[in-house]
Design an enzyme around this catalytic site. Structure first.
Site, mmCIF file in Angstrom:
data_model
loop_
_atom_site.group_PDB
_atom_site.id
_atom_site.type_symbol
_atom_site.label_atom_id
_atom_site.label_comp_id
_atom_site.label_asym_id
_atom_site.label_seq_id
_atom_site.Cartn_x
_atom_site.Cartn_y
_atom_site.Cartn_z
ATOM 1 N N LYS A 33 52.257 0.954 65.527
ATOM 2 C CA LYS A 33 52.576 2.249 64.933
ATOM 3 C C LYS A 33 53.417 3.025 65.941
ATOM 4 O O LYS A 33 53.381 2.736 67.148
ATOM 5 C CB LYS A 33 51.275 3.005 64.646
ATOM 6 C CG LYS A 33 51.381 4.079 63.588
ATOM 7 C CD LYS A 33 51.185 3.571 62.184
ATOM 8 C CE LYS A 33 51.364 4.697 61.193
ATOM 9 N NZ LYS A 33 51.050 4.313 59.832
ATOM 10 N N GLY A 61 45.620 16.262 47.304
ATOM 11 C CA GLY A 61 46.966 15.960 47.780
ATOM 12 C C GLY A 61 47.780 15.265 46.706
ATOM 13 O O GLY A 61 47.401 14.209 46.201
ATOM 14 N N GLY A 63 51.245 14.446 46.879
ATOM 15 C CA GLY A 63 52.555 14.087 47.421
ATOM 16 C C GLY A 63 53.032 12.783 46.815
ATOM 17 O O GLY A 63 52.690 12.434 45.678
HETATM 18 P P1 NAD Z 1 52.967 13.304 51.305
HETATM 19 O O1 NAD Z 1 53.341 14.076 52.536
HETATM 20 O O2 NAD Z 1 54.037 12.920 50.347
HETATM 21 O O3 NAD Z 1 51.868 14.137 50.475
HETATM 22 C C1 NAD Z 1 50.770 14.758 51.049
HETATM 23 C C2 NAD Z 1 50.402 15.928 50.154
HETATM 24 O O4 NAD Z 1 49.193 16.501 50.648
HETATM 25 C C3 NAD Z 1 51.461 17.042 50.140
HETATM 26 O O5 NAD Z 1 51.780 17.371 48.815
HETATM 27 C C4 NAD Z 1 50.752 18.191 50.886
HETATM 28 O O6 NAD Z 1 51.146 19.466 50.406
HETATM 29 C C5 NAD Z 1 49.290 17.908 50.548
HETATM 30 N N1 NAD Z 1 48.334 18.549 51.444
HETATM 31 C C6 NAD Z 1 48.446 18.771 52.770
HETATM 32 N N2 NAD Z 1 47.342 19.394 53.222
HETATM 33 C C7 NAD Z 1 46.513 19.549 52.162
HETATM 34 C C8 NAD Z 1 45.219 20.114 51.989
HETATM 35 N N3 NAD Z 1 44.550 20.685 52.999
HETATM 36 N N4 NAD Z 1 44.661 20.081 50.759
HETATM 37 C C9 NAD Z 1 45.320 19.530 49.715
HETATM 38 N N5 NAD Z 1 46.552 19.008 49.816
HETATM 39 C C10 NAD Z 1 47.141 19.012 51.019
HETATM 40 O O7 NAD Z 1 52.156 12.054 51.832
HETATM 41 P P2 NAD Z 1 51.874 10.651 51.115
HETATM 42 O O8 NAD Z 1 52.990 9.725 51.424
HETATM 43 O O9 NAD Z 1 51.469 10.881 49.690
HETATM 44 O O10 NAD Z 1 50.621 10.169 51.977
HETATM 45 C C11 NAD Z 1 49.351 10.771 51.807
HETATM 46 C C12 NAD Z 1 48.347 10.111 52.729
HETATM 47 O O11 NAD Z 1 48.353 8.709 52.494
HETATM 48 C C13 NAD Z 1 48.640 10.270 54.238
HETATM 49 O O12 NAD Z 1 47.405 10.314 54.920
HETATM 50 C C14 NAD Z 1 49.361 8.977 54.588
HETATM 51 O O13 NAD Z 1 49.205 8.653 55.966
HETATM 52 C C15 NAD Z 1 48.618 7.999 53.711
HETATM 53 N N6 NAD Z 1 49.376 6.781 53.403
HETATM 54 C C16 NAD Z 1 50.570 6.869 52.768
HETATM 55 C C17 NAD Z 1 51.278 5.707 52.498
HETATM 56 C C18 NAD Z 1 52.599 5.754 51.773
HETATM 57 O O14 NAD Z 1 53.061 4.695 51.335
HETATM 58 N N7 NAD Z 1 53.224 6.924 51.608
HETATM 59 C C19 NAD Z 1 50.761 4.465 52.877
HETATM 60 C C20 NAD Z 1 49.515 4.417 53.502
HETATM 61 C C21 NAD Z 1 48.840 5.601 53.766
#
Ligand code: NAD
Length: 346
Positions: free
Chosen positions: A78, A178, A180
């Protein structure tokens, strides 16, 4: 560093600096027994270098386990960049980082993570051969995060089958924290499968989108874990299960996309004792790496990648079944299974 609480025999930890653009980054290679280390690059304005080191040590170990259980011929690594992802210098930082990753000669392959999207990985690729999840590798509009959401949906169905004897989600209630890239697409799939959604995000615009598109009910982000639902899906932050939140969790199943959902390993046992089935985070969110990282050593089509993500169903069932039979937390079972795969290969 060798005495750091998150140090776990990591093979190599590289501090990267480029004064001309102000790059400060750390690459951690945890284990390369199964293959080159693969894992995303996170860009975040860490409060301190110590916080960044803790994060990268923990995340890289998680990638070793995730890649092993995903059946990939890849080790765990990472990268963290100590910077605000909205900085106007982002392009230059990504180029400088690419030169550092290139200097490792393929021991570490980088990809998307928080603060670094598929288009950013294309920028890293200007200077570096060892990247995956590039926007340009996929059809326009396709985001490799969709593989993650598909994998989490698959794991959630497997957990439902384990707990309720059916993976039909009609009438099930799911609270998503969340919305996102991953949470939003998980919401879509759950809605299409007939589930009722309760959602929270600190970004009001994404909440109203999901409320309007999928008939979800919005709640205060501070209360999302405490909703009286069947499934709690953490899709935002790490450490959502801690001593404060755990007693209030109303769901029978926890399954979401977020990394490092347990504040400490002991919370796995606390969840088990509370009768909550926890799908270990790196199993639930392994779809991203299964769908995208296999491109490091093969050339699957999108459909073949989606089919590979489907194997998360059997892995989840196997872990939850063994956990129940041995009265142990699924998080410990998953760690054991991953360690065994790596040890056997060694
Ligand atoms: P993202 O940044 O697109 O979305 C995260 C969302 O969470 C955002 O909309 C943000 O506003 C919201 N958020 C932040 N703090 C918050 C809170 N206190 N309460 C509610 N919502 C809140 O991220 P993502 O790509 O959807 O990833 C989300 C999680 O999944 C992360 O922990 C990431 O490490 C993990 N993850 C993502 C992937 C991937 O392919 N994108 C793969 C493995 C793990």
């Amino acid at each position: 560093m060798f005495d750091h609480p998150e140090f776990d025999g990591h093979e190599q930890v590289v501090h990267c600096h480029d004064e001309s653009v102000g790059l400060r980054a750390i690459i951690a290679i945890h284990d390369t027994t199964l293959g080159p280390a693969a894992g995303g690059c996170r860009m975040q304005p860490y409060a301190s270098e110590a916080d960044a080191l803790t994060d990268v040590l923990r995340l890289s170990k998680g990638m070793s386990y995730k890649n092993a259980l995903a059946g990939l011929r890849l080790g765990g690594g990472k990268c963290v960049v100590l910077a605000d992802p909205s900085t106007p210098e982002k392009h230059a930082l990504l180029h400088a980082l690419g030169r550092h990753v290139q200097s490792l000669g393929g021991r570490y392959w980088t990809a998307i993570d928080v603060g670094v999207g598929p288009a950013d990985v294309d920028v890293v690729a200007d200077e570096c051969d060892y990247v995956f999840t590039r926007a340009s590798e996929y059809p326009a509009g396709f985001d490799p995060s969709l593989f993650t959401a598909l994998g989490t949906f698959t794991a959630l169905r497997a957990a439902a089958e384990h707990v309720w004897g059916t993976d039909d989600l009609h009438g099930r209630t799911v609270a998503i924290q969340g919305l996102g890239a991953t949470g939003r697409d998980l919401a879509r799939q759950l809605h299409e499968a007939g589930a009722t959604l309760v959602v929270a995000d600190i970004d009001r615009a994404v909440v109203s989108h999901v409320v309007n598109a999928y008939g979800a009910t919005a709640v205060d982000p501070a209360t999302i874990h405490a909703q009286p639902v069947d499934v709690f899906a953490p899709c935002a932050l790490g450490s959502v299960v801690d001593d404060d939140t755990l007693p209030a969790i109303g769901a029978r199943v926890i399954c979401g996309t977020a990394n490092n959902q347990l504040a400490e390993a002991r919370h796995g046992e606390a969840l088990r004792a509370a009768g909550i089935s926890y799908v270990p985070d790196y199993v639930a969110n392994g779809g991203g790496v299964i769908g995208a990282a296999a491109r490091i050593y093969s050339s699957p089509t999108l459909d073949e990648s989606r089919a590979a993500v489907a194997r998360i169903y059997d892995t989840t069932r196997q872990i939850l079944t063994r956990a129940a039979a041995e009265s142990r937390p699924p998080s410990d079972i998953a760690d054991d299974m991953a360690r065994r795969i790596i040890a056997a290969a060694r």
